[in-house]
Design an enzyme around this catalytic site. Structure first.
Site, PDB file in Angstrom:
ATOM      1  N   PRO A 136      -0.863 -27.850   0.311  1.00  0.00           N
ATOM      2  CA  PRO A 136      -0.949 -26.540  -0.339  1.00  0.00           C
ATOM      3  C   PRO A 136      -1.788 -26.492  -1.619  1.00  0.00           C
ATOM      4  O   PRO A 136      -2.021 -25.405  -2.165  1.00  0.00           O
ATOM      5  CB  PRO A 136       0.517 -26.194  -0.642  1.00  0.00           C
ATOM      6  CG  PRO A 136       1.251 -27.479  -0.609  1.00  0.00           C
ATOM      7  CD  PRO A 136       0.504 -28.382   0.316  1.00  0.00           C
ATOM      8  N   LYS A 141      -4.880 -22.799   0.696  1.00  0.00           N
ATOM      9  CA  LYS A 141      -5.740 -22.392   1.809  1.00  0.00           C
ATOM     10  C   LYS A 141      -5.000 -22.060   3.111  1.00  0.00           C
ATOM     11  O   LYS A 141      -5.572 -21.423   4.006  1.00  0.00           O
ATOM     12  CB  LYS A 141      -6.758 -23.514   2.116  1.00  0.00           C
ATOM     13  CG  LYS A 141      -7.853 -23.634   1.081  1.00  0.00           C
ATOM     14  CD  LYS A 141      -8.893 -22.550   1.242  1.00  0.00           C
ATOM     15  CE  LYS A 141      -9.741 -22.353   0.012  1.00  0.00           C
ATOM     16  NZ  LYS A 141      -9.245 -21.354  -0.942  1.00  0.00           N
ATOM     17  N   TYR A 177      -2.683 -25.989 -12.878  1.00  0.00           N
ATOM     18  CA  TYR A 177      -2.620 -27.159 -11.995  1.00  0.00           C
ATOM     19  C   TYR A 177      -2.675 -28.390 -12.911  1.00  0.00           C
ATOM     20  O   TYR A 177      -3.669 -28.586 -13.609  1.00  0.00           O
ATOM     21  CB  TYR A 177      -3.809 -27.202 -11.036  1.00  0.00           C
ATOM     22  CG  TYR A 177      -3.780 -26.166  -9.926  1.00  0.00           C
ATOM     23  CD1 TYR A 177      -4.268 -24.877 -10.123  1.00  0.00           C
ATOM     24  CD2 TYR A 177      -3.287 -26.489  -8.663  1.00  0.00           C
ATOM     25  CE1 TYR A 177      -4.257 -23.931  -9.094  1.00  0.00           C
ATOM     26  CE2 TYR A 177      -3.269 -25.559  -7.629  1.00  0.00           C
ATOM     27  CZ  TYR A 177      -3.751 -24.283  -7.856  1.00  0.00           C
ATOM     28  OH  TYR A 177      -3.746 -23.352  -6.838  1.00  0.00           O
ATOM     29  N   TYR A 203     -12.291 -22.401  -3.987  1.00  0.00           N
ATOM     30  CA  TYR A 203     -10.976 -21.833  -4.301  1.00  0.00           C
ATOM     31  C   TYR A 203     -10.919 -20.344  -3.952  1.00  0.00           C
ATOM     32  O   TYR A 203      -9.934 -19.870  -3.380  1.00  0.00           O
ATOM     33  CB  TYR A 203     -10.639 -22.057  -5.783  1.00  0.00           C
ATOM     34  CG  TYR A 203      -9.185 -21.782  -6.108  1.00  0.00           C
ATOM     35  CD1 TYR A 203      -8.215 -22.761  -5.924  1.00  0.00           C
ATOM     36  CD2 TYR A 203      -8.781 -20.537  -6.592  1.00  0.00           C
ATOM     37  CE1 TYR A 203      -6.879 -22.508  -6.213  1.00  0.00           C
ATOM     38  CE2 TYR A 203      -7.450 -20.282  -6.878  1.00  0.00           C
ATOM     39  CZ  TYR A 203      -6.509 -21.269  -6.695  1.00  0.00           C
ATOM     40  OH  TYR A 203      -5.181 -21.015  -6.972  1.00  0.00           O
ATOM     41  N   HIS A 224      -6.360 -12.447 -10.070  1.00  0.00           N
ATOM     42  CA  HIS A 224      -6.575 -13.537 -11.026  1.00  0.00           C
ATOM     43  C   HIS A 224      -8.046 -13.927 -11.027  1.00  0.00           C
ATOM     44  O   HIS A 224      -8.624 -14.154  -9.972  1.00  0.00           O
ATOM     45  CB  HIS A 224      -5.714 -14.758 -10.660  1.00  0.00           C
ATOM     46  CG  HIS A 224      -4.302 -14.640 -11.153  1.00  0.00           C
ATOM     47  ND1 HIS A 224      -3.527 -15.729 -11.474  1.00  0.00           N
ATOM     48  CD2 HIS A 224      -3.531 -13.549 -11.390  1.00  0.00           C
ATOM     49  CE1 HIS A 224      -2.340 -15.317 -11.886  1.00  0.00           C
ATOM     50  NE2 HIS A 224      -2.310 -14.002 -11.830  1.00  0.00           N
TER      51      HIS A 224
END
Ligand code: RFL
Ligand code: PHB
Length: 390
Positions: A293, A297, A201, A385, A72
């Site tokens: 979560p 990570k 998100y 990220y 991704h």
């Protein structure tokens, strides 16, 4: 029985450590409280950093991940009703993440261990660890009603947050830092095509939602819920209806629903143990630290602990040097605290807090707008990220 390294826990940390040690010719025995099937039934992480995929390459267990995993290059942030893409690749000079389930990573590691004929003792009960402040630590456990003892040079505590290893350290030798969030994540897995080709998100007035995936035909969704909720109180229909309300009209329209394969609630917590080494006992992964979560990570931090631990033990056996062992805690904790900070920050930004009030919401909206309008701010999000360098 005797081994060089006794590994407690056959989650991803313990299995990966076993594999890296085996590659270096170091013996290890893994003791696991649950059955192999139970370990594989736990649905958890889905996003791997490049550092983790590199480590799986090094361990020789990445063939299926490269064939079936989904690289991704970005994800969407949804707030105030519209979606904004975070282009990870453009913001980080070409980096990306791999969407590949923890269950699959675990399965690949289990199969490699089995193929190499390496010992894993499943359904080992009453595991206890002894004498790790001496050069001859011991582990005791029961299997099929009989007691056994394993002597070793080192003990690796890879037994997760509720394990026995951290709990065996004398209280005066350990400092624990903890924050518990006032909500949990209700997760649902289904054999339905993902609502979008990348993750979403969402910060919605009804609470956070996450649209994730495992493959082109399997989706993973999460809803922020109060800690008082129970997964069995949520019908599949209620879950899908609530998820739809938290998405933008286009995603709500595109959402394909179906029967759940799994539904569970996970509480959200930030937790760190210092130090992570006690004589000849080392803690790694969730045994030493937990992140909420949101930043994806947890498994990635576990993998870096294992990288540092395996290289320290290899240095000890191959070069008779304890330098790596002596720096283990410090090396891990530097990276862990950065992962903790990022996970706490992203969690704070994207969830609705029961005591946040109207001003809390306004401040979140302003920060989210800044985040997508400022290249500097989106770069900070993107580089965390995809994972900070080792
Ligand atoms: P685990 O996986 O908990 O494994 C520990 C193992 O030890 C065993 N055990 C014992 N064995 C013998 N004797 C005892 N006394 C024992 N006590 C325990 C347990 O049975 C178990 O098999 O820890 P490990 O290996 O350190 O791995 C950590 C990861 O599982 C965890 O960090 C991640 O799942 C966190 N996480 C995520 N991490 C990511 O990097 N990316 C993600 O996208 C991501 N998403 C998530 C997540 C965790 C979640 N939950 C459920 C907390 C999403 C969720 C919802
Ligand atoms: C998941 O797919 O389970 C997942 C993905 C991203 C996260 C957390 C969990 O931040």
């Amino acid at each position: 029985m005797r081994t060089q390294v006794a590994i407690i826990g056959a989650g991803p940390s313990g299995l990966l450590l076993g594999q890296l040690l085996h590659k270096a010719g170091i013996d290890a025995v893994i003791l696991e409280r649950q059955s192999a099937d139970y370990v594989l039934s736990r649905i958890r992480a889905g996003v791997l950093e490049q550092v983790t995929t590199d480590l799986l390459d090094e361990a020789g267990v990445s063939q299926r991940m490269h064939a079936e995993g989904l690289p991704h290059t970005g994800f969407d942030l949804l707030f105030q009703g519209s979606r904004h893409r975070i282009d990870l690749q453009a913001l980080t000079g070409g980096q990306k993440v791999m969407v590949y389930g923890q269950t699959e990573v675990t399965r690949d590691l289990m199969e490699a261990r089995q193929a190499a004929g390496l010992p894993t003792i499943y359904e080992a009960s009453d595991v206890s660890i002894h004498d790790f402040d001496t050069a001859t630590p011991r582990v005791r456990y029961q299997k099929d009603g009989a007691w056994h003892e394993l002597t070793c040079d080192f003990i690796a505590g890879c037994d997760g947050f509720h394990g026995v290893c951290r709990a065996s350290v004398p209280a005066g030798a350990i400092t624990e830092y903890e924050k518990v969030y006032p909500f949990g994540w209700l997760g649902l897995l289904s054999d339905t095509p993902p609502v979008h080709h990348e993750l979403i998100y969402a910060n919605s007035p009804r609470g956070f939602a996450l649209c994730s995936q495992r493959s082109a035909t399997r989706s993973r969704y999460y809803l922020q819920v109060p800690l008082t909720e129970r997964a069995d109180q949520w019908t599949d229909d209620a879950f899908w209806a609530e998820l739809r309300k938290r998405l933008d009209p286009q995603a709500a329209e595109a959402l394909v629903t179906g029967p759940s394969l799994e539904k569970s609630i996970a509480p959200l917590r930030s937790f760190v143990t210092e130090p992570m080494r006690f004589g000849r006992l080392f803690l790694a992964g969730d045994a030493a630290h937990i992140v909420p979560p949101t930043g994806a990570k947890g498994l990635n931090l576990a993998a870096t602990d294992v990288k540092y631990l395996s290289s320290s033990l290899i240095e000890f056996y191959q070069e008779q040097s304890s330098a790596g062992i002596d720096h283990y805690s410090q090396r891990c904790l530097q990276r862990i605290w950065k992962g903790e900070r990022f996970s706490w920050w992203f969690t704070s930004l994207i969830h609705r807090f029961p005591d946040g009030g109207a001003i809390g919401q306004k401040l979140q909206d302003a920060e989210l707008q800044y985040l997508v309008q400022s290249t500097a701010a989106s770069t900070a999000l993107a580089e965390n990220y995809v994972g900070l360098p080792l």
